[in-house]
Design an enzyme around this catalytic site. Structure first.
Site, PDB file in Angstrom:
ATOM      1  N   ARG A 293      35.437  23.164  38.545  1.00 20.61           N
ATOM      2  CA  ARG A 293      35.682  23.710  37.201  1.00 20.61           C
ATOM      3  C   ARG A 293      36.877  24.663  37.198  1.00 20.61           C
ATOM      4  O   ARG A 293      37.281  25.162  36.167  1.00 20.61           O
ATOM      5  CB  ARG A 293      34.440  24.458  36.712  1.00 20.61           C
TER       6      ARG A 293
ATOM      7  N   ARG B 293      43.840  26.679  37.489  1.00 22.50           N
ATOM      8  CA  ARG B 293      44.845  27.627  37.989  1.00 22.50           C
ATOM      9  C   ARG B 293      44.993  28.729  36.954  1.00 22.50           C
ATOM     10  O   ARG B 293      45.057  28.465  35.763  1.00 22.50           O
ATOM     11  CB  ARG B 293      46.191  26.913  38.173  1.00 22.50           C
TER      12      ARG B 293
ATOM     13  N   ALA C  40      32.793  50.380  27.334  1.00 21.94           N
ATOM     14  CA  ALA C  40      33.403  51.651  26.912  1.00 21.94           C
ATOM     15  C   ALA C  40      33.072  51.875  25.445  1.00 21.94           C
ATOM     16  O   ALA C  40      33.278  50.995  24.610  1.00 21.94           O
ATOM     17  CB  ALA C  40      34.905  51.626  27.127  1.00 21.94           C
TER      18      ALA C  40
ATOM     19  N   HIS D 179      38.939  57.259  29.529  1.00 24.23           N
ATOM     20  CA  HIS D 179      37.996  58.142  30.218  1.00 24.23           C
ATOM     21  C   HIS D 179      37.264  57.368  31.291  1.00 24.23           C
ATOM     22  O   HIS D 179      37.155  56.144  31.224  1.00 24.23           O
ATOM     23  CB  HIS D 179      36.993  58.747  29.222  1.00 24.23           C
TER      24      HIS D 179
ATOM     25  N   HIS E 297      32.447  52.363  55.156  1.00 28.84           N
ATOM     26  CA  HIS E 297      33.888  52.441  54.892  1.00 28.84           C
ATOM     27  C   HIS E 297      34.051  52.413  53.373  1.00 28.84           C
ATOM     28  O   HIS E 297      33.699  51.410  52.736  1.00 28.84           O
ATOM     29  CB  HIS E 297      34.535  51.215  55.559  1.00 28.84           C
TER      30      HIS E 297
END
Ligand code: ZN
Ligand code: ZN
Ligand code: ZN
Length: 337
Positions: free
Chosen positions: A20, A23, A165, A171, A298
């Site tokens: 599906r 590019r 948002a 913010h 990490h």
């Protein structure tokens, strides 16, 4: 043939639906004006002159010296008035037959008002402003982690209403929680297990692998690497990670903050330009405040553009379907300048 790819840290699976996949194409950039309009909205809580409408600032960087909670600031952090979590409520945990565990919401929530400019997208901030933003995350992490009941500090941004948002003014949010969230715990467990077996950090090994392979790299500078993870959960999922080993964001030095600002600005700009300012969420994954993760964890940042909707398969299985091939997404973003 569609591929199933496994996230080696958490064990999560993603189906890369190559059949599906299309590019990536460059959308028309005319659709989004650079400076979307006015820099000041008298009705907005986060604009100059409305400082009294928010709770008092807990951190401020000022352009010009001046009194607290007055115009002239470059960035402010305030307590979130509409927070779901409240420090004044008693925190406790009840365990009935192990079937019902209850945590009274105790935590702290803050809003980072990233700039005085009402409509300036974070991707278009001058680099110094990005640096203030990343420095504010670090300073608030250090401050909030002093509260003994806080176990984790989530720092994230929702860009665009489809990503959650609720206000236009740029913010981000900080939510300090009394538990370590499951997503973080899963990463920690995965990294710990890998460390036990291999005596090395899985993230450091992943970085080495990406630097050798190079097909998923989006951007890199001296100290930071941005890449599309092998098992990306959605089109254009983008990570940014320090090339040096460090388990916690708050350990960043002033020099490293500069390198991070340069890399993060570049990533945000590529996403903005290349994908026509898509709605997205980004978050910092860093060590919990009260766990020793120094050797094996990490810290990193993850940005996920909202280009697909979580549906029955995702909700029902915890697996993902990605209709873009991560190597092609990375190649496309690499080319955006
Ligand atoms: Zn505003
Ligand atoms: Zn590492
Ligand atoms: Zn993560």
């Amino acid at each position: 043939m569609p591929e199933m790819r496994r996230n080696p840290i958490t064990g999560e699976w993603t189906i890369i639906a190559t059949e599906r996949a299309q590019r990536p194409h460059k959308p028309s950039l005319d659709a989004t004006p650079f400076f979307g309009g006015k820099n000041h909205d008298p009705e907005c809580f986060f604009c100059y002159e409305n400082e009294h409408t928010t709770p008092p600032e807990v951190l401020v960087y000022r352009e010009k010296p001046g009194a607290a909670n007055t115009p002239g600031w470059s960035l402010r952090v305030v307590t979130n008035k509409f927070s779901a979590l409240n420090l004044n409520e008693e925190f406790c945990m009840q365990d009935d037959n192990h079937l019902q565990v209850c945590c009274y919401a105790r935590g702290l929530a803050e809003v980072v008002i990233e700039s005085p400019h009402h409509t300036l997208n974070t991707a278009l901030f001058p680099i110094q402003q990005i640096e203030l933003l990343l420095k504010a995350y670090k300073e608030r992490y250090i401050e909030l982690s002093k509260e003994p009941s806080i176990k984790y500090i989530a720092m994230f941004k929702n860009n665009g209403s489809q990503a959650g948002a609720s206000l236009e003014h740029p913010h981000s949010q900080i939510i300090a929680t009394p538990i370590v969230p499951p997503v973080i715990q899963a990463e920690i467990e995965g990294a710990k297990q890998y460390y036990k077996e291999n005596k090395s950090c899985i993230y450091c090994d992943m970085i080495d692998n990406e630097l050798k392979d190079r097909s998923r790299i989006i951007y890199e500078n001296e100290e930071f690497l941005s890449f599309a993870p092998y098992a990306s959960r959605s089109p254009f999922e983008t990570w940014l990670i320090p090339k040096f080993h460090s388990d916690s964001y708050h350990k960043l030095t002033a020099k490293q903050l500069k390198g991070l600002s340069e890399a993060w600005k570049t990533v945000l700009y590529k996403i903005y330009m290349g994908l026509d300012n898509p709605p997205y969420n980004y978050f910092i994954h860093t060590s919990p405040t009260r766990q020793d993760t120094e050797e094996f964890f990490h810290w990193h940042m993850e940005l996920i553009p909202k280009m697909t909707i979580m549906a029955g398969f995702e909700l029902g299985t915890g697996m993902f379907i990605n209709i873009a091939i991560p190597e092609q997404s990375a190649e496309y973003l690499r080319g955006i300048r």
